[in-house]
Design an enzyme around this catalytic site. Structure first.
Site, PDB file in Angstrom:
ATOM      1  N   GLU A  33       0.859  -1.242  -0.062  1.00  0.00           N
ATOM      2  CA  GLU A  33      -0.059  -0.059   0.090  1.00  0.00           C
ATOM      3  C   GLU A  33       0.814   1.036  -0.046  1.00  0.00           C
ATOM      4  OE1 GLU A  33      -2.634   0.160   3.403  1.00  0.00           O
ATOM      5  OE2 GLU A  33      -3.392   2.104   2.786  1.00  0.00           O
ATOM      6  N   ARG A 257       5.055 -12.733   9.686  1.00  0.00           N
ATOM      7  CA  ARG A 257       5.563 -11.359   9.444  1.00  0.00           C
ATOM      8  C   ARG A 257       6.956 -11.303  10.275  1.00  0.00           C
ATOM      9  NH1 ARG A 257       1.559  -7.364   8.482  1.00  0.00           N
ATOM     10  NH2 ARG A 257       3.111  -5.553   8.718  1.00  0.00           N
ATOM     11  N   LYS A 267       4.687   1.001   8.646  1.00  0.00           N
ATOM     12  CA  LYS A 267       4.853   2.208   8.063  1.00  0.00           C
ATOM     13  C   LYS A 267       3.976   3.431   9.128  1.00  0.00           C
ATOM     14  CE  LYS A 267       3.565   0.170   4.226  1.00  0.00           C
ATOM     15  NZ  LYS A 267       2.388  -0.165   3.290  1.00  0.00           N
TER      16      LYS A 267
HETATM   17  P1  ATP Z   1       2.660  -1.915   7.621  1.00  0.00           P
HETATM   18  O1  ATP Z   1       1.918  -2.029   8.754  1.00  0.00           O
HETATM   19  O2  ATP Z   1       4.201  -1.567   7.711  1.00  0.00           O
HETATM   20  O3  ATP Z   1       1.865  -0.770   6.843  1.00  0.00           O
HETATM   21  P2  ATP Z   1       1.615  -3.685   5.759  1.00  0.00           P
HETATM   22  O4  ATP Z   1       1.512  -5.114   5.876  1.00  0.00           O
HETATM   23  O5  ATP Z   1       0.270  -2.804   6.146  1.00  0.00           O
HETATM   24  O6  ATP Z   1       2.738  -3.219   6.662  1.00  0.00           O
HETATM   25  P3  ATP Z   1       1.590  -3.525   2.991  1.00  0.00           P
HETATM   26  O7  ATP Z   1       2.153  -2.203   2.082  1.00  0.00           O
HETATM   27  O8  ATP Z   1       0.279  -3.827   2.937  1.00  0.00           O
HETATM   28  O9  ATP Z   1       2.242  -2.979   4.325  1.00  0.00           O
HETATM   29  O10 ATP Z   1       2.546  -4.721   2.888  1.00  0.00           O
HETATM   30  C1  ATP Z   1       3.207  -5.232   1.376  1.00  0.00           C
HETATM   31  C2  ATP Z   1       3.242  -6.754   1.551  1.00  0.00           C
HETATM   32  O11 ATP Z   1       4.501  -6.808   2.551  1.00  0.00           O
HETATM   33  C3  ATP Z   1       2.142  -7.501   2.141  1.00  0.00           C
HETATM   34  O12 ATP Z   1       1.941  -8.719   1.522  1.00  0.00           O
HETATM   35  C4  ATP Z   1       2.523  -7.741   3.616  1.00  0.00           C
HETATM   36  O13 ATP Z   1       1.961  -8.711   4.188  1.00  0.00           O
HETATM   37  C5  ATP Z   1       4.123  -7.677   3.446  1.00  0.00           C
HETATM   38  N1  ATP Z   1       4.609  -7.250   4.832  1.00  0.00           N
HETATM   39  C6  ATP Z   1       4.391  -6.059   5.435  1.00  0.00           C
HETATM   40  N2  ATP Z   1       5.112  -6.177   6.780  1.00  0.00           N
HETATM   41  C7  ATP Z   1       5.806  -7.401   6.424  1.00  0.00           C
HETATM   42  C8  ATP Z   1       6.652  -7.923   7.577  1.00  0.00           C
HETATM   43  N3  ATP Z   1       6.946  -7.374   8.785  1.00  0.00           N
HETATM   44  N4  ATP Z   1       7.153  -9.233   7.256  1.00  0.00           N
HETATM   45  C9  ATP Z   1       6.982  -9.677   6.037  1.00  0.00           C
HETATM   46  N5  ATP Z   1       5.976  -9.124   5.277  1.00  0.00           N
HETATM   47  C10 ATP Z   1       5.554  -8.192   5.560  1.00  0.00           C
HETATM   48 MG    MG Z   2      -1.246  -2.282   5.298  1.00  0.00          MG
END
Ligand code: ATP
Ligand code: MG
Length: 553
Positions: A33, A257, A267
């Site tokens: 995102e 994760r 983020k």
């Molecule tokens: P954040 O909480 O940092 O915004 P998010 O999961 O909402 O993380 P996204 O932009 O939706 O962030 O993530 C893109 C991809 O990266 C998704 O498939 C998510 O599952 C993966 N991802 C995000 N954070 C992690 C993590 N700590 N370890 C492994 N994969 C991750």
């Molecule tokens: Mg997200």
């Protein structure tokens, strides 16, 4: 390169799928995102998704999951592309969930037409209170039984902007008593009068994650849709929507994760640190972001190696940042140019030195046969590290002390003859003699010394700034308590050394070079450098050789 490690569970699934002839090729996607910069957790997901299609026939798409117009920005899109490429991966197609808004609207209409979705006049808050609990069924909305015609009419009026934010939603009609709370008539669309970074003001209704993600996967014929464990309960809805819409059957798989200690990997939290100026920006070298790690001097190889070592798991755990540091140290040891920088200088006058500048040669990298050498000037006045001298040394102190001898790296052996102090008793200068026949590489002096010091020649020394970093947080998991995670920020996470002295070869440094400052650690030039003053960030320390020596004795 030969693979020694055993298959992870996703590779096992994919190999079985390929053997069974289920797919000719596999298609994965990395779906960020664009609401912030990528962090080290994302690197795991990137290495996993792109790694699978490097290993097996197929390709990976980069898909921006941009269904929330209020948090998303083009700046983030650009940074994400830069970071994925920097990590060493190239996507097949660049896609946006917002590319599919028309198709998704069509899908929603199909669900309405099949009696599988309805417009609800309850607010999202009211809907939440009527969801029930895991042990208690939810309450059906009074609007659940609307006719298809009325639903169609209201949904198109939602789209045309007739209603304010939150006034109505589109919900799937599934089961308000379903065991899985997410299946209790989930919201598919919400009204949001907001500018979208790509579609502008074309839309004022936006699909929810659950009604965009799986559908986007289908549209792109993603075979293996890999996400993190928190989406396990969403899989049932993912499958339900694909089945009811009769679209390409993508499959969702979940892995744990990956988070590391002494930092945050979210983020939203990283954004707070930026906005509240606890750090200088998204690429502050203390941040867990890819851009922060890059500025800190991490290499793409070291991050890929880290991701490969932590592997893919089904259970969450906090990975020790020490492993990340180990990976970068290993890589930098192979590639970094060796240079000498004195952090806290003490002046030495070599009393028997002729006064002419001699150009010595020093190895750029003892780990590399093709590393070559660089010229290092020596003159009668040099700087050494203040901590390399002790007036009253303990036993086994192999550095400089009155009457004691050491080798100057790539130069000569010197002996300390006299200690000069100022009025307050502080040592200001050492008078030494050197042994001309002890030159490194052609030493015929017969003198043996145990210590070798780094040094720089005073006249040619380059004043540089060093930025030394410690952990951004003083506890392993700053989010693991009721307290605000920012209350655990480490106030000592940045130490700036304004005047360190570097050998002149560093004048030619650029940001892509990696350096080992002898006995100090690994460093990289920072973008804040000017022609007047070069700035270097410490990437990671060396193993503390002295501490190890001391322990042995
Ligand atoms: P954040 O909480 O940092 O915004 P998010 O999961 O909402 O993380 P996204 O932009 O939706 O962030 O993530 C893109 C991809 O990266 C998704 O498939 C998510 O599952 C993966 N991802 C995000 N954070 C992690 C993590 N700590 N370890 C492994 N994969 C991750
Ligand atoms: Mg997200």
């Amino acid at each position: 390169m030969t693979e020694e490690r055993s298959l992870n569970f996703l590779e096992e699934i994919i190999e079985a799928d390929l053997r069974a002839g289920k797919y000719q090729q596999i298609v994965t996607r990395f779906p960020p995102e664009p609401n912030g910069y990528l962090h080290i957790g994302h690197a795991s997901s990137i290495c996993l998704n792109f790694g699978l299609t490097q290993r097996y026939p197929g390709y990976t798409n980069l898909r921006f999951d941009d269904t929330n117009p209020t948090t998303e920005e083009t700046e983030y899109v650009e940074s994400i592309k830069e970071d994925v490429r920097w990590l060493g991966f190239e996507w097949k197609h660049e896609r946006y969930a917002s590319d599919y808004f028309d198709t998704l609207f069509e899908y929603a209409c199909q669900l309405i037409d099949r009696g599988l979705a309805y417009v609800d006049d309850l607010t999202p808050e009211q809907i939440a209170t009527q969801k029930g609990t895991p042990t208690q069924p939810g309450v059906e909305s009074p609007y659940r039984t609307r006719s298809i015609e009325e639903n169609r009419d209201l949904f198109s009026r939602m789209k045309s902007g007739e209603f304010p934010d939150g006034a109505r939603t589109l919900r799937a009609k599934i089961d308000m008593a379903h065991q899985n709370m997410l299946m209790r008539d989930p919201i598919l669309y919400r009204i949001k009068h907001a500018q979208h970074h790509r579609t502008g003001d074309k839309w004022c209704i936006y699909p929810m994650y659950d009604f965009a993600h799986g559908q986007s996967d289908s549209i792109e014929s993603i075979t293996h849709s890999i996400c993190t464990l928190e989406f396990v309960p969403h899989r049932e809805l993912y499958d339900w929507l694909i089945e009811k819409l009769e679209i390409y059957p993508s499959h969702q798989y979940e892995f744990a994760r990956r988070n590391i200690n002494y930092t945050v990997t979210s983020k939203r939290k990283l954004l707070q640190l930026v906005q509240e100026r606890h750090v200088s920006g998204w690429d502050d070298p203390r941040m867990s972001t890819i851009s922060g790690l890059r500025r800190r001097g991490y290499t793409p190889d070291s991050i890929r190696e880290f991701c490969s070592r932590i592997g893919v798991a089904k259970r969450e755990n906090l990975v020790d940042v020490g492993l990340l540091e180990f990976c970068v140290r290993e890589h930098l040891n192979k590639i970094a140019l060796r240079r000498m920088v004195v952090v806290d200088p003490l002046l030495i006058t070599i009393t028997n030195y002729s006064g002419e500048v001699e150009e010595l040669q020093s190895e750029n990298n003892p780990e590399s046969e093709t590393g070559g050498t660089r010229p290092v000037p020596l003159s009668s006045q040099i700087l050494i590290e203040r901590s390399d001298f002790m007036e009253v040394p303990p036993k086994k102190f192999f550095r400089l002390a009155p009457g004691q001898m050491v080798r100057l790296k790539s130069a000569y052996i010197i002996r300390c003859d006299e200690v000069i102090k100022d009025g307050r008793g502080e040592v200001t200068e050492l008078k030494c003699t050197y042994f001309p026949e002890s030159k490194s590489g052609s030493d015929t002096s017969g003198i043996s010394v145990k210590g070798t010091l780094h040094w720089v020649s005073l006249a040619q020394a380059l004043p540089v700034e060093l930025r030394l970093y410690d952990r951004l947080f003083s506890v392993e998991d700053p989010t693991d308590s009721e307290a605000d995670f920012k209350s655990f920020l480490n106030p000592q996470s940045l130490q700036v050394i304004k005047n360190a002295y570097a050998e002149p070869a560093l004048e030619a440094a650029n940001e892509s070079d990696r350096f080992q400052f002898l006995r100090q650690g690994y460093f990289v030039m920072d973008k804040d450098s000017t022609s007047d003053k070069l700035v270097f960030n410490k990437t990671v320390g060396l193993k503390d050789v002295w501490a190890k020596e001391a322990k042995k004795s």
